[in-house]
Design a protein around this motif. Sequence first.
Motif, mmCIF file in Angstrom:
data_model
loop_
_atom_site.group_PDB
_atom_site.id
_atom_site.type_symbol
_atom_site.label_atom_id
_atom_site.label_comp_id
_atom_site.label_asym_id
_atom_site.label_seq_id
_atom_site.Cartn_x
_atom_site.Cartn_y
_atom_site.Cartn_z
ATOM 1 N N GLU A 211 0.699 -1.219 -0.042
ATOM 2 C CA GLU A 211 0.129 -0.017 -0.166
ATOM 3 C C GLU A 211 0.764 1.509 0.046
ATOM 4 N N GLN A 212 1.928 1.340 0.473
ATOM 5 C CA GLN A 212 2.854 2.553 0.498
ATOM 6 C C GLN A 212 4.148 2.197 -0.175
ATOM 7 N N GLY A 213 4.505 1.207 -0.728
ATOM 8 C CA GLY A 213 5.667 0.971 -1.555
ATOM 9 C C GLY A 213 6.173 1.990 -2.614
ATOM 10 N N LEU A 214 5.144 2.670 -3.310
ATOM 11 C CA LEU A 214 5.571 3.333 -4.295
ATOM 12 C C LEU A 214 5.460 4.924 -4.041
ATOM 13 N N CYS A 215 5.260 5.133 -2.665
ATOM 14 C CA CYS A 215 4.859 6.542 -2.429
ATOM 15 C C CYS A 215 5.662 7.650 -2.845
ATOM 16 N N GLU A 216 7.060 7.566 -2.809
ATOM 17 C CA GLU A 216 7.912 8.515 -3.309
ATOM 18 C C GLU A 216 7.682 8.686 -4.652
ATOM 19 N N GLN A 217 7.767 7.690 -5.721
ATOM 20 C CA GLN A 217 7.668 7.893 -7.003
ATOM 21 C C GLN A 217 6.343 8.447 -7.359
ATOM 22 N N LEU A 218 5.070 8.120 -6.671
ATOM 23 C CA LEU A 218 3.873 8.737 -7.117
ATOM 24 C C LEU A 218 3.815 10.282 -6.785
ATOM 25 N N GLN B 82 2.555 13.455 -9.016
ATOM 26 C CA GLN B 82 1.647 14.058 -8.376
ATOM 27 C C GLN B 82 1.865 15.602 -8.827
ATOM 28 N N LYS B 83 3.406 16.073 -8.515
ATOM 29 C CA LYS B 83 3.969 17.212 -8.740
ATOM 30 C C LYS B 83 3.708 17.695 -10.147
ATOM 31 N N LYS B 84 3.621 16.653 -11.034
ATOM 32 C CA LYS B 84 3.485 16.907 -12.489
ATOM 33 C C LYS B 84 2.068 16.775 -13.007
ATOM 34 N N ASN B 85 1.234 16.449 -11.962
ATOM 35 C CA ASN B 85 -0.325 16.309 -12.538
ATOM 36 C C ASN B 85 -0.553 15.236 -13.402
ATOM 37 N N VAL B 86 0.363 14.124 -13.082
ATOM 38 C CA VAL B 86 0.199 12.944 -13.963
ATOM 39 C C VAL B 86 -1.027 12.170 -13.281
ATOM 40 N N PRO B 87 -2.027 11.516 -14.140
ATOM 41 C CA PRO B 87 -2.951 10.800 -13.429
ATOM 42 C C PRO B 87 -2.313 9.436 -13.024
ATOM 43 N N VAL B 88 -2.968 8.850 -11.724
ATOM 44 C CA VAL B 88 -2.709 7.578 -11.306
ATOM 45 C C VAL B 88 -3.838 6.918 -11.072
ATOM 46 N N ILE B 89 -4.271 5.822 -11.551
ATOM 47 C CA ILE B 89 -5.510 5.137 -10.998
ATOM 48 C C ILE B 89 -5.052 3.778 -10.269
ATOM 49 N N ASP B 90 -5.533 4.073 -9.163
ATOM 50 C CA ASP B 90 -5.346 2.701 -8.003
ATOM 51 C C ASP B 90 -6.176 1.584 -8.522
ATOM 52 N N LEU B 91 -5.494 0.631 -9.048
ATOM 53 C CA LEU B 91 -6.360 -0.667 -9.472
ATOM 54 C C LEU B 91 -6.561 -1.713 -8.532
ATOM 55 N N ASN C 51 -5.789 -3.366 -5.733
ATOM 56 C CA ASN C 51 -5.111 -3.613 -4.352
ATOM 57 C C ASN C 51 -5.175 -2.509 -3.260
ATOM 58 N N ARG C 52 -5.272 -1.205 -3.694
ATOM 59 C CA ARG C 52 -5.186 -0.234 -2.808
ATOM 60 C C ARG C 52 -3.940 0.182 -2.390
ATOM 61 N N ILE C 53 -3.867 1.490 -2.800
ATOM 62 C CA ILE C 53 -2.677 2.425 -2.355
ATOM 63 C C ILE C 53 -3.000 3.283 -1.423
ATOM 64 N N ASP C 54 -2.221 3.392 -0.242
ATOM 65 C CA ASP C 54 -2.313 4.430 0.608
ATOM 66 C C ASP C 54 -1.151 5.658 0.428
ATOM 67 N N CYS C 55 -1.299 6.287 -0.567
ATOM 68 C CA CYS C 55 -0.276 7.328 -0.678
ATOM 69 C C CYS C 55 -1.050 8.630 -1.328
ATOM 70 N N PRO C 56 -0.343 9.672 -1.227
ATOM 71 C CA PRO C 56 -0.794 10.888 -2.013
ATOM 72 C C PRO C 56 -0.392 10.762 -3.640
ATOM 73 N N GLY C 57 -1.339 11.180 -4.395
ATOM 74 C CA GLY C 57 -1.028 11.094 -5.760
ATOM 75 C C GLY C 57 -1.834 10.011 -6.521
ATOM 76 N N VAL C 58 -2.808 9.428 -5.666
ATOM 77 C CA VAL C 58 -3.817 8.870 -6.698
ATOM 78 C C VAL C 58 -4.840 9.829 -6.846
ATOM 79 N N SER C 59 -5.158 9.636 -8.344
ATOM 80 C CA SER C 59 -6.232 10.339 -8.854
ATOM 81 C C SER C 59 -7.799 9.908 -8.605
#
Length: 343
Positions: free
Chosen positions: A114-121, A125-134, A136-144
């Motif tokens: 749930e938090q393994g990709l937080c740094e990259q996400l 997020q800073k570049k406003n790139v869409p991220v869809i959580d499919l 399994n659930r991600i618990d990071c900022p940056g999920v659109s």
Amino acid sequence: MRSLAVLALSWLIAVPGFATQWYPLHVLVDGREANYQPLTAASRPWRICALLPHGMDRYWWGVAWGLDQEAKRLGTELGIYEAGGYQFDAMQKAQLTRCIQLAADAYVIGAISEQGLCEQLGLLQKKNVPVIDLVNRIDCPGVSARSQVSFADMAKAAMAYIQQRSGGRPVRVGWLPGPKDAGWVIDAEKGLAEALEGSQDVLVPAGYGPVDRSSQAALVRKLLTREPGLDYIIGNAEAAAFAGQLVRSSGGRYKAEVVSLYATERVLEAIAEGTVQASPTDSPVIQARIAVDLAVRLLEGRQVPGQVSPRIEMIDQANLKNFDISRLMPPSGHWMIRQELPE
């Protein structure tokens, strides 16, 4: 008996139901019932990167197939990468880095943890790139946006089936969820705890492990050796399928009835032959299709909901023949899709 089960499942797969016209579809949109209608086509061939935890069973084959089919329907380009298992979080990070280097327009991610990709996400997020959580659930900022079904609700559905089947009699239930740090496992455990509140049912944890067959078989054997008198087992798909076979072949030593936490082709075969009693399904093919549509909507500046969830369906022998198999797995002859994102 197994040949009859496979024949029954083959009949299901042969039924027309794999058409591209999967919509409109009754779903939950931010918790409210709605009919989902995807876009007709994308305005340009957007480049989407999809990351999946593994490709070892037809659950994730179905996810990959749904992603691929929806990308083709909308006219987008798609890369599909799978990490090889829940123990390979470093591989998923490397695959995400690869897609960032390829400058993907959007990302669809079935995360290993749930938090393994937080740094990259966070960078995306800073570049406003869409991220869809499919799924399994991600618990990071940056999920659109999210295309997923709550595994808390999946676990509740499995436990409700057991409680109805046991008729109020207190039961001991073995529990084999899967990998410890996966968001869907964390959610499932929360849901199961809620389902057991106020009851006299006892949960017997069997430990965590990757969802490959050998790892789960070892956990099942240890559980039943330690707790031969269990009434029921709830497990991930590999654990449930193996447990059902082990109980049947035990000559009466074990009497536990088995319910899977989610459905795969192997679980449907086990339901058909009677070694697994039932399973909820979260319609992974549909989740994948919706995820691609959400990504395109965001890229084209459209408003999207926070979460879209296919309705949970409980599958057992009574309704197996009427279940729309195209919601769960690819057609016969389709294997795991792995493909590089075009540059």
